[in-house]
Design an enzyme around this catalytic site. Structure first.
Site, mmCIF file in Angstrom:
data_model
loop_
_atom_site.group_PDB
_atom_site.id
_atom_site.type_symbol
_atom_site.label_atom_id
_atom_site.label_comp_id
_atom_site.label_asym_id
_atom_site.label_seq_id
_atom_site.Cartn_x
_atom_site.Cartn_y
_atom_site.Cartn_z
ATOM 1 N N TYR A 221 -3.004 -0.281 10.331
ATOM 2 C CA TYR A 221 -3.188 -0.641 8.912
ATOM 3 C C TYR A 221 -1.489 -0.058 8.665
ATOM 4 C CZ TYR A 221 -4.158 -0.640 3.915
ATOM 5 O OH TYR A 221 -4.266 -0.942 2.644
ATOM 6 N N SER B 195 0.788 -1.106 -0.158
ATOM 7 C CA SER B 195 -0.224 -0.064 0.004
ATOM 8 C C SER B 195 0.738 1.277 -0.155
ATOM 9 C CB SER B 195 -0.810 0.027 1.317
ATOM 10 O OG SER B 195 -1.465 1.051 1.457
#
Length: 264
Positions: free
Chosen positions: A169, A156
């Protein structure tokens, strides 16, 4: 002109891919892109009904036939992951590609209010699950003939820079970068190429909130642009189809105007 044995295998036999988190979003888009390109694809995910929908769509769009296998799998369970790879090998004979994609977002609210279970839920999917899949892929790719394969981890942009209030996250995605680097090094001994795709704002359930406005580093709320998730499918397909002697270690694909490059 003499053609080496590995190249002959590539020409004669369809390649087999496992896609985790294949029931929706990025996993679904990647699975369909691979099927359109002629791959055999094992669809893995927790929700069997969503996998069946992807399989039906693949039949309608690409006439995928027996090139699709659905294996409901919780990547947090190492036994289930081992069974996933065993079924893939039993059905298709080998595994050439793993798109290590299954993941989940941050718990809601401020991390000061999270329970230990909420933290562990993110770590179990985004880090432990990715490791279990990578480990099984290594074992299968090491022992098959011809040896080797390719693993593409879904990182990501959060593997490089955080958003406000994204500690679970972001921490797991930074850890995925460590997995990718180390596995790329360790994979050399077994002809396994390991890379990572870092995605910025592809239209999926996880990123849909960007269109409604999300917190920025300066405290503002701003709407961010998104890209079609099928662009990610084509990016993974490009990485997957590289010759085995080449590897994209990190590939970033993002909305051109998203506020990532710059100060905020």
């Amino acid at each position: 002109m003499q053609v080496n044995e590995e190249r002959q295998y590539e020409v004669k036999v369809k390649k087999t891919a496992i896609v985790t988190g294949a029931g929706s979003g990025i996993g679904k888009a990647v699975a369909l892109a691979l099927l359109a390109d002629g791959y055999c694809v094992v669809l893995a995910g927790r929700r069997a009904a969503l996998l069946d929908e992807v399989q039906s769509l693949a039949q309608q769009r690409h006439g995928a036939g027996d090139r699709v296998l659905c294996v409901p799998t919780d990547v947090c369970d190492p036994v289930a992951v081992e069974q996933l790879f065993a079924q893939a090998v039993k059905h298709f004979g080998r595994v050439d590609l793993l798109f290590n994609n299954a993941g989940r977002g941050n718990p809601p609210g401020n991390f000061l209010d999270w329970t230990p279970a909420q933290w562990r839920d993110v770590v179990d999917v985004n880090l432990n699950g990715m490791f279990y899949c990578l480990q099984q892929a290594f074992r299968v790719m090491r022992d098959q003939s011809p040896r080797g394969g390719r693993i593409i981890n879904n990182g990501s942009i959060s593997a490089h820079a955080p958003r406000p209030n994204s500690i679970a996250y972001t921490a797991t995605k930074h850890a995925v970068m460590g997995l990718t680097k180390t596995a790329a090094l360790d994979g050399r001994a077994y002809d396994i190429a390991v890379g990572q795709i870092d995605i910025g704002n592809a239209m999926s359930d996880l990123a849909s909130r960007m269109a409604k406005g999300v917190p920025q580093a300066n405290g503002d709320i701003a709407v961010e642009p998104l890209i079609d998730v099928n662009i990610v499918g084509q990016s993974v397909l490009y990485m997957a189809n590289l010759p085995q002697e080449a590897n994209v270690l990190f590939h970033t694909v993002m909305a051109t105007k998203m506020p990532f490059v710059g100060r905020g």
